[in-house]
Motif scaffolding. Structure first.
Motif, short mmCIF file in Angstrom:
data_model
loop_
_atom_site.label_atom_id
_atom_site.label_comp_id
_atom_site.label_asym_id
_atom_site.label_seq_id
_atom_site.Cartn_x
_atom_site.Cartn_y
_atom_site.Cartn_z
N GLN A 13 8.06 2.85 32.66
CA GLN A 13 6.80 2.77 31.94
C GLN A 13 6.86 3.60 30.66
N ALA A 14 6.04 3.22 29.71
CA ALA A 14 5.97 4.00 28.47
C ALA A 14 5.65 5.45 28.79
N GLY A 15 6.35 6.34 28.10
CA GLY A 15 6.20 7.77 28.36
C GLY A 15 7.20 8.30 29.36
N GLY A 16 7.91 7.40 30.03
CA GLY A 16 8.87 7.81 31.04
C GLY A 16 10.21 8.20 30.45
N SER A 17 11.15 8.47 31.36
CA SER A 17 12.47 8.95 30.95
C SER A 17 13.57 8.16 31.66
N LEU A 18 14.71 8.11 31.03
CA LEU A 18 15.92 7.55 31.62
C LEU A 18 17.11 8.31 31.08
N ARG A 19 18.18 8.34 31.87
CA ARG A 19 19.43 8.89 31.37
C ARG A 19 20.51 7.83 31.51
N LEU A 20 21.07 7.45 30.39
CA LEU A 20 22.17 6.50 30.39
C LEU A 20 23.49 7.25 30.46
N SER A 21 24.44 6.67 31.16
CA SER A 21 25.77 7.24 31.26
C SER A 21 26.79 6.25 30.72
N CYS A 22 27.84 6.78 30.15
CA CYS A 22 28.96 5.97 29.66
C CYS A 22 30.23 6.58 30.24
N ALA A 23 30.83 5.88 31.18
CA ALA A 23 32.05 6.37 31.81
C ALA A 23 33.26 5.84 31.05
N ALA A 24 34.15 6.73 30.68
CA ALA A 24 35.35 6.35 29.95
C ALA A 24 36.56 6.39 30.88
N SER A 25 37.55 5.56 30.57
CA SER A 25 38.73 5.46 31.42
C SER A 25 39.74 6.56 31.13
N ARG A 26 39.49 7.32 30.07
CA ARG A 26 40.38 8.42 29.74
C ARG A 26 39.57 9.49 29.05
N ARG A 27 40.22 10.63 28.84
CA ARG A 27 39.56 11.76 28.19
C ARG A 27 39.12 11.38 26.78
N THR A 28 37.84 11.62 26.49
CA THR A 28 37.33 11.32 25.15
C THR A 28 37.09 12.58 24.33
N VAL A 29 36.74 13.67 24.99
CA VAL A 29 36.52 14.92 24.26
C VAL A 29 37.82 15.32 23.57
N GLY A 30 37.71 15.52 22.27
CA GLY A 30 38.87 15.89 21.47
C GLY A 30 39.67 14.72 20.94
N ASN A 31 39.35 13.51 21.43
CA ASN A 31 40.14 12.34 21.03
C ASN A 31 39.33 11.22 20.40
N TYR A 32 38.07 11.08 20.81
CA TYR A 32 37.25 9.97 20.34
C TYR A 32 35.89 10.47 19.87
N ALA A 33 35.44 9.94 18.77
CA ALA A 33 34.03 10.06 18.42
C ALA A 33 33.30 8.97 19.20
N MET A 34 32.12 9.31 19.67
CA MET A 34 31.38 8.41 20.55
C MET A 34 30.00 8.11 19.98
N GLY A 35 29.45 6.99 20.42
CA GLY A 35 28.11 6.66 19.94
C GLY A 35 27.37 5.74 20.89
N TRP A 36 26.08 5.69 20.69
CA TRP A 36 25.19 4.75 21.40
C TRP A 36 24.54 3.83 20.37
N PHE A 37 24.51 2.56 20.67
CA PHE A 37 23.84 1.55 19.88
C PHE A 37 22.90 0.77 20.78
N ARG A 38 21.97 0.06 20.18
CA ARG A 38 21.09 -0.80 20.96
C ARG A 38 20.79 -2.07 20.20
N GLN A 39 20.50 -3.11 20.96
CA GLN A 39 20.14 -4.38 20.36
C GLN A 39 19.00 -5.00 21.14
N ALA A 40 17.91 -5.21 20.45
CA ALA A 40 16.75 -5.85 21.04
C ALA A 40 16.82 -7.36 20.75
N PRO A 41 16.14 -8.17 21.57
CA PRO A 41 16.18 -9.62 21.36
C PRO A 41 15.73 -9.99 19.95
N GLY A 42 16.52 -10.81 19.29
CA GLY A 42 16.16 -11.27 17.96
C GLY A 42 16.40 -10.27 16.84
#
Length: 127
Positions: A13-42
């Protein structure tokens, strides 16, 4: 190469919270810059948040600043997006992305700068 898998999406519901997780197959700290993107319909995919490979630099879209927090955990090769005060306009498919870099404070804000992507997780915020 790295494989990414998102989890944690759902209906909230509006006002609520969620935590998204992104599991990587290898170590990313120190090796990869990371990001979150989103796409809404249309709509085009948009940048949400980015973090440098060292974790020392972060950046947010103006629309989520102060409500979303990006972080990463070296122990389990995971990245997170903590979302609070969610709004109906946050409804979208959220995807995590990674790009290899040797520059520990560099982060990226455009989709074209990322080489690896997860499948995405749906976030729906009801009013």
């Amino acid at each position: 190469q790295v494989q990414l898998e998102e989890s944690g999406g759902g209906l909230v519901q509006a006002g609520g919270s969620l935590r998204l997780s992104c599991a990587a197959s290898r170590r990313t700290v120190g090796n990869y810059a990371m990001g979150w993107f989103r796409q809404a319909p249309g709509k085009e995919r948009e940048f949400v948040a980015g973090i440098s490979s060292s974790g020392s630099s972060t950046r947010y879209a103006d629309s989520v600043k102060g409500r979303f927090t990006i972080s990463q955990n070296n122990a389990n090769n995971a990245m997170y997006l903590q979302m609070i005060s969610l709004k109906p306009e946050d409804t979208a498919v959220y995807s995590c992305a990674a790009n290899p870099t040797s520059l520990r404070t560099t982060l990226f804000v455009t989709a074209q700068q990322y080489a690896y992507w997860g499948q995405g997780t749906q976030v729906t915020v009801s009013s």
